[in-house]
Scaffold this active site. Structure first.
Site, short mmCIF file in Angstrom:
data_model
loop_
_atom_site.label_atom_id
_atom_site.label_comp_id
_atom_site.label_asym_id
_atom_site.label_seq_id
_atom_site.Cartn_x
_atom_site.Cartn_y
_atom_site.Cartn_z
CD GLU A 325 3.00 -3.30 8.37
OE1 GLU A 325 3.89 -2.12 9.31
OE2 GLU A 325 3.88 -2.77 7.02
CD GLU A 326 5.17 -1.66 4.36
OE1 GLU A 326 5.13 -0.63 5.17
OE2 GLU A 326 5.83 -2.45 4.48
ZN LIG Z 1 7.05 -4.57 7.17
#
Ligand SMILES: [Zn+2]
Length: 467
Positions: A325-326
């Site tokens: 996600e990051e």
């Molecule tokens: Zn997060």
């Protein structure tokens, strides 16, 4: 008494839930608080594995370990979904200081932003130009910026009660600062950390060069809020002071990683999917306990509680632990791509990625019809001080699933302390409170229970069964 019970019954039928639902929620909350596993899981993920940046050995350990834990729950299916992810490595600890004409040096606490290039081997030293944002940078033009280090110092607004809004209105400096400053010939970029508190922790996070050619790309880093204040004051006294910083981060080729998925197959509508998730990757500075270890273990706990309480879901309920996600959102995109390919009918997705703090409620990205149906259940949550049911965003990882039908939601914990820890070295296990984490898991499980039981009226199938 009978009359009162009758009135209660009548009330419940008008409110689209039953007394039995209230009892189920009670047992979900008490199981989570007295016999939960989320905190123990978080302890392992944070303290035995640690920070889990995409493409790292720790990220792979987290994949293997969560897969094993899901297998141990006796789910119907557990599998890994391959996904290619970026691999960026920080390298040696970054160094920075500023130096006045009298030779006074002040050390700055600094960290490279994720995706940034390194400085030249011996670092860079240049004059600093402070700006409050990208507009102000552009107004300075090339002559004001060329050869300098641009210092973005717009603080997060204290007055916004929803701190994510404050973050949202500030983070363009971090994400696009180097791209914009690079276009004007800057030597490097320093960004004030996205943190509402004054402290000594630099906060990393993703940044992008867009399609800037390689020779225009410049290194970018964040400094702590205390150091941003210090530098700003020093610049007011001496405009020409010199700033030095050095970092040797590196971007490698993409590597294969995985989303970790577990499923309880529905016993009435196995082809309708409800998903709960968080992201398994984290930044590398802390151990990612709040972001997003909390969301990972809470999502796993939803399936464990469903099994422990003996609920038999009508619909298929999946936990999805998203990778990357990051710095890429590759896992979220891959999951949606495969779901579309397989024509899977996802009716609901819930993400927990706002920290393991006391839950307040949820925000929903859906039609008014579906939202009104959910609002009917709000009284069931009242005993647990869950009161926030609003339309709004959901979560980054589940965003790619968006279509006209699906209901997307995000768990909304109290957000006042979240940015004290976000992407920084102090995002560690000790910053998470056991009860707060467990309340979040129970709150998520309760909503999943209700959605599984009642489905959504607006979904045009013959599958909306009421008890
Ligand atoms: Zn997060």
């Amino acid at each position: 008494m009978k009359q009162i019970l009758f009135l209660f019954g009548l009330l419940f039928s008008v409110l689209s839930f039953s007394q039995n639902d209230a009892e189920i929620l009670e047992s979900i909350y008490s199981k989570s608080l007295t016999n939960g596993k989320s905190y123990e899981w978080l302890d392992y993920l944070s303290n035995q594995i640690g920070g889990r940046l995409s493409g790292s050995a720790n990220a792979e350990k987290a994949v293997e370990w969560t897969k094993g834990e899901l297998n141990a729950l006796g789910l119907d299916r557990v599998w890994l979904q391959p996904v290619m992810v970026p691999k960026w490595v920080r390298g040696d600890k970054e160094i920075a200081y500023f130096e006045t004409q009298t030779g006074k040096k002040e050390k700055l606490r600094i960290c490279a932003l994720g995706g940034s290039i390194a400085t030249p081997k011996n670092g860079i030293k240049a004059e600093v130009i402070e700006v409050l944002g990208i507009d102000q940078l552009r107004a300075l033009g090339r002559e004001g910026v060329d050869g300098k280090i641009v210092f973005f110092n717009r603080p997060m607004k204290e007055t916004l009660i929803h701190t994510f809004e404050s973050y949202g209105s500030c983070v363009d400096q971090r994400y696009a600062g180097a791209m914009e400053a690079g276009k004007l010939g800057a030597a490097g970029v320093i960004v004030r950390s996205m943190n509402l508190r004054l402290d000594d922790f630099p906060h990393t996070g993703s940044m992008s060069y867009g399609d800037l050619p390689l020779n225009k790309r410049i290194p970018s880093a964040a400094i702590s809020t205390n150091d941003a204040e210090l530098l700003s004051i020093a610049l007011k006294e001496e405009k020409n002071l010199q700033l030095y910083f050095k970092q040797n981060c590196e971007q490698f080729n993409d590597v294969e990683s995985y989303n970790v998925i577990g499923e309880i197959t529905g016993n009435v509508f196995p082809d309708e999917f409800i998903i709960i998730g968080g992201h398994l990757d984290s930044w590398d500075l802390g151990d990612g306990s709040h972001d997003d270890g909390a969301g990972v273990v809470q999502s796993m706990e939803v399936l464990r509680l469903i099994k422990k309480i003996g609920l038999e879901p009508k619909r298929s309920i999946r936990v999805v632990l998203f990778m990357n996600e990051e710095n890429g959102l590759r896992g979220g995109k891959k999951y949606a791509e495969i779901a579309k390919e397989k024509r899977e009918n996802h009716i609901f997705a819930l993400e927990s990625d706002s920290g393991g703090f006391t839950p307040r409620g949820f925000s929903f990205d859906c039609s008014d019809n579906n939202f009104n149906q959910i609002l009917n259940w709000a009284p069931l949550f009242k005993p647990y001080l869950i009161h926030y049911f609003e339309k709004g965003g959901s979560g980054a990882d589940i965003g790619p699933l968006k279509n006209d039908q699906i209901v997307l939601a995000g768990l909304r914990p109290d957000s006042q302390r979240y940015f004290d820890y976000h992407h920084a070295a102090n995002d560690t296990f000790d910053a998470v409170n056991k009860r707060e984490l467990e309340l979040g898991a129970a709150t998520m499980t309760s909503l999943i229970y209700l959605i599984d039981k009642y489905g959504f009226n607006s979904i045009k199938t013959d599958q909306n069964i009421k008890d």
